[in-house]
Design an enzyme around this catalytic site. Structure first.
Site, PDB file in Angstrom:
ATOM      1  N   TYR B 124      -6.024  25.995  34.088  1.00  0.00           N
ATOM      2  CA  TYR B 124      -5.451  27.130  32.432  1.00  0.00           C
ATOM      3  C   TYR B 124      -5.908  28.681  33.963  1.00  0.00           C
ATOM      4  CZ  TYR B 124      -5.915  31.410  29.644  1.00  0.00           C
ATOM      5  OH  TYR B 124      -5.686  32.235  28.691  1.00  0.00           O
ATOM      6  N   GLN B 186      -2.709  29.363  22.891  1.00  0.00           N
ATOM      7  CA  GLN B 186      -1.189  28.794  23.336  1.00  0.00           C
ATOM      8  C   GLN B 186      -1.299  27.268  24.560  1.00  0.00           C
ATOM      9  OE1 GLN B 186      -1.871  31.486  22.821  1.00  0.00           O
ATOM     10  NE2 GLN B 186      -0.493  33.119  23.682  1.00  0.00           N
ATOM     11  N   SER B 233     -21.382  34.062  33.505  1.00  0.00           N
ATOM     12  CA  SER B 233     -22.037  33.421  33.678  1.00  0.00           C
ATOM     13  C   SER B 233     -23.160  33.898  34.537  1.00  0.00           C
ATOM     14  CB  SER B 233     -20.903  34.374  35.350  1.00  0.00           C
ATOM     15  OG  SER B 233     -21.091  33.782  36.968  1.00  0.00           O
ATOM     16  N   GLN B 255     -22.916  39.621  40.556  1.00  0.00           N
ATOM     17  CA  GLN B 255     -23.172  38.768  39.616  1.00  0.00           C
ATOM     18  C   GLN B 255     -22.990  39.482  37.840  1.00  0.00           C
ATOM     19  OE1 GLN B 255     -23.085  35.172  38.860  1.00  0.00           O
ATOM     20  NE2 GLN B 255     -21.837  35.794  37.135  1.00  0.00           N
ATOM     21  N   HIS B 258     -19.383  41.338  37.092  1.00  0.00           N
ATOM     22  CA  HIS B 258     -19.215  39.695  36.581  1.00  0.00           C
ATOM     23  C   HIS B 258     -18.751  39.987  34.943  1.00  0.00           C
ATOM     24  CE1 HIS B 258     -19.136  37.836  39.939  1.00  0.00           C
ATOM     25  NE2 HIS B 258     -18.191  36.671  39.685  1.00  0.00           N
ATOM     26  N   GLU B 322     -27.271  28.767  36.413  1.00  0.00           N
ATOM     27  CA  GLU B 322     -26.055  28.254  37.308  1.00  0.00           C
ATOM     28  C   GLU B 322     -25.805  28.653  38.780  1.00  0.00           C
ATOM     29  OE1 GLU B 322     -22.455  31.214  36.217  1.00  0.00           O
ATOM     30  OE2 GLU B 322     -21.429  29.730  37.392  1.00  0.00           O
ATOM     31  N   HIS B 323     -26.173  29.471  39.644  1.00  0.00           N
ATOM     32  CA  HIS B 323     -26.628  30.197  40.673  1.00  0.00           C
ATOM     33  C   HIS B 323     -27.706  30.672  40.402  1.00  0.00           C
ATOM     34  CE1 HIS B 323     -22.208  31.656  39.652  1.00  0.00           C
ATOM     35  NE2 HIS B 323     -22.136  31.324  40.599  1.00  0.00           N
ATOM     36  N   ASP B 356     -19.197  31.299  45.906  1.00  0.00           N
ATOM     37  CA  ASP B 356     -17.641  31.920  44.195  1.00  0.00           C
ATOM     38  C   ASP B 356     -16.474  32.222  45.517  1.00  0.00           C
ATOM     39  OD1 ASP B 356     -19.207  32.212  42.657  1.00  0.00           O
ATOM     40  OD2 ASP B 356     -19.460  34.908  43.040  1.00  0.00           O
TER      41      ASP B 356
END
Lengths: 418, 418
Positions: B124, B186, B233, B255, B258, B322-323, B356
């Site tokens: 997705y 959907q 993020s 960051q 984002h 995360e980072h 990234d």
């Protein structure tokens, strides 16, 4: 066991379906227990033990003394058997350790992965008549090899407040950090939220009844990971005309006796093999102590004759069995065609119980079709593979312009290189 | 960015907490859309496109022609940049292929694992102003390397019914099987249940807004696996006194821009470094096109001064970013102490945007503390590692008695060896 012959391709998807069971109605019960644990901590756990296990406990934690003296209650024969399983499971899982490979993707840009054990993990072992100490081996051995620092185990007490000594013996042998007398939804809740006695963990492993399964699913909403979605155990056997019907029937029954909801399926191109197996099943079933359970499981089970071996493999891949036994002379060749399965047993001597206990492979495997998207438990289940990148000045000069160009195209405009 | 100095150990857990957001209230909307798709299939999808994307579509599937001619709309410079990223991501993920290792755990008992690509996977990609083609690279490259047979991509159309050409270009380049014009809940529903146009898949990958996140979570109740739980993020930077405040501020801002819910954290033992970074942040923020977004993110962000570098690492492991950027001269040494993180960037030239886009590591990483129990996306995310065991007559004679002994102790009595 119902026999079918050359089912139409249109029917395959239906035949490969498992009976669907909803656990949604259990969510309410789970939420109530979880809320109670968050509010009352250990007190709630003692109350549930009294209510559900009929056990009045003084403490939730099993004392180190009791762990250490548990071996007294285990026969030497069983201890030796456990040692063989321990050794084989260790060898197989140790080989899953990944060597660090540094990859220079561009000159000056070096990337690699390193595995780190999940710091705190929890193992749930159900109670009841059968003490599943083999699952303690299957979960605690890789946890220990992965370097998990805290490995806790929760299991319900009997009505005298006692835990089966074999479970304690194995937990101590394998290096479980602490064992707690607590079962059911409340055990999963305690490991999710933590109480004064029981530490919260980051990932919960282990089998359980529908309440435990619902609680594990719910725990995921609170930041905890779980091993995999649980379902009834399954075996699919592909037997060629030269397979030994006695062995095939024994393998079907050894799975069927695990529970009335077990799924067992036999595929063959040989009608004689199917007939021989059906008659062996009748014969062996009579002698089985747990014959009611096995007979119930067989009622929902199928023996399907296909025209070709290739059709057998296609159906097996569609079904995605937890255990797949290839009782065929060309088992190696067929094994190459396996796409969806948890664990595969090749040849007439590779019975499922070998993998359940002692071959070395893990017995915590995806059921209910999850073999399409999940692997069984392995060393990987207990680690995170963290990526690292080390970039020199030259490295960032080499890839910097590409990064700027792509960031601009994604409208992230502050990505300016050094 | 709020500055804190030597917070008391008791406060650490609170400081490491993310703002909690409940998506439970979205479940009702998700259920309605899912039900509609199951009942009406493609028809429901066309209706939702008209309602939510304001797009009147003639067909959901993007024609091969459109995929193939998409390169015309992409500048040569961007195509070259994408080629560099493609090459690096491929090199790093190819190295993750596991060699088959056959382990003879006991004489006559040979066990091994083989990886099989998940047959059908779905990717997705969100719509909106920023076309996230880098995520197509990050997900489709390992899917292809893993041997996934069907790799479909769903992304919402703009109000003219069009998909961003860069997304189409990359999808075609990387070997996505089919691209579909459908977004939101959907899209996830279509990939879960399948419609006439869109095939059902076994695992769904990719980012999305809160609706998509809720839909992915819900999809798991229908036998579909997902890459990981999604959240805003994050970056955590540990900077020593010699770090370059200009670079540190740039990384925090790249960051922050984002999204307003991005989390950025700076840890240092040097108050001068924190002050210098704060003043750089002000300076750079002014020039930023997305300054409102970044400024909003910075409001919820923290700069914490600790007494020792060891405390910085302890806090980082508690937070599980995360980072993680180690802007320290002894970055290699610190990297060894990382226990919980998604991806780690070592040294002053290793900026987050390298990971990234183009260093080669995957940018789909665990957020919201999930780095404690989850790895980022890798080749492993697209395969199942199936275990195999081949056992000879001698092999079963060697382990059979142990299996019988253990099965009997677990009260599974039909486990009789050959």
């Amino acid at each position: 066991m119902k026999s079918l012959k050359n089912p139409d391709l249109k029917e395959w998807a239906f035949l490969a379906k498992r009976p669907s069971k909803s656990i949604a109605e259990l969510d309410e019960i789970v939420d109530e227990v979880f809320d109670n644990i968050r509010q009352k901590g250990d007190k709630a756990l003692f109350e549930y033990s009294l209510k559900f296990d009929k056990a009045k406990l003084k403490s939730l934690k099993i004392e180190q003394d009791e762990l250490k003296t548990s071996s007294k209650n285990i026969s030497k024969k069983l201890r030796n058997a456990i040692d063989i399983a321990y050794s084989n499971i260790s060898k197989f899982h140790k080989a899953q350790k990944e060597k660090v490979q540094k990859i220079e993707t561009t000159s000056g840009v070096v990337c690699w992965r390193e595995s780190r054990g999940i710091e705190k993990v929890g193992i749930y072992i159900p109670g009841g008549s059968a003490p599943l100490f083999s699952t303690v081996l299957m979960l605690a051995i890789p946890a220990k090899l992965a370097g998990c620092k805290e490995i806790i185990l929760c299991t319900p007490p009997d009505k005298n407040g006692k835990i089966d000594p074999t479970i304690l013996y194995v937990a101590n042998l394998v290096g479980v950090t602490s064992v707690f007398s607590v079962g059911g939804i409340q055990a999963i809740g305690a490991m999710t939220f933590g109480t004064k006695s029981i530490p919260a963990v980051s990932k919960i492993f282990g089998p359980g009844n529908q309440y435990v399964t619902a609680a594990k699913q719910r725990a995921q909403n609170f930041g905890v990971a779980i091993d995999m979605p649980a379902g009834p155990s399954e075996v699919l056997i592909i037997a060629d005309k030269n397979a030994d019907a006695e062995f095939v029937a024994a393998d079907l029954l050894s799975q069927a006796e695990h529970g009335a909801d077990s799924q067992v399926i036999l595929l063959s191109t040989s009608d004689k093999m199917i007939e021989a197996t059906q008659s062996e099943l009748k014969k062996q079933l009579k002698k089985l102590p747990r014959k009611e359970v096995a007979a119930e499981a067989l009622k929902n089970s199928l023996a399907i004759q296909f025209k070709t071996e290739n059709e057998c493999m296609l159906f097996s891949n569609l079904y995605a069995p937890e255990h797949l036994i290839l009782a065929c002379e060309n088992g190696d060749e067929l094994a190459n065609k396996v796409v969806n399965a948890g664990s595969v047993f090749i040849g007439k001597y590779a019975c499922e119980s070998a993998g359940d206990y002692a071959s070395g492979t893990n017995h915590t495997l995806p059921t209910n079709g999850y073999a399409r998207n999940c692997s069984g438990v392995s060393l990987d289940s207990f680690v995170r593979k963290i990526t690292f990148q080390k970039i020199s000045k030259k490295g960032i000069q080499n890839i910097g312009p590409a990064i700027e160009e792509m960031a601009e195209a994604e409208q992230l405009l502050h990505t300016k290189m050094r």
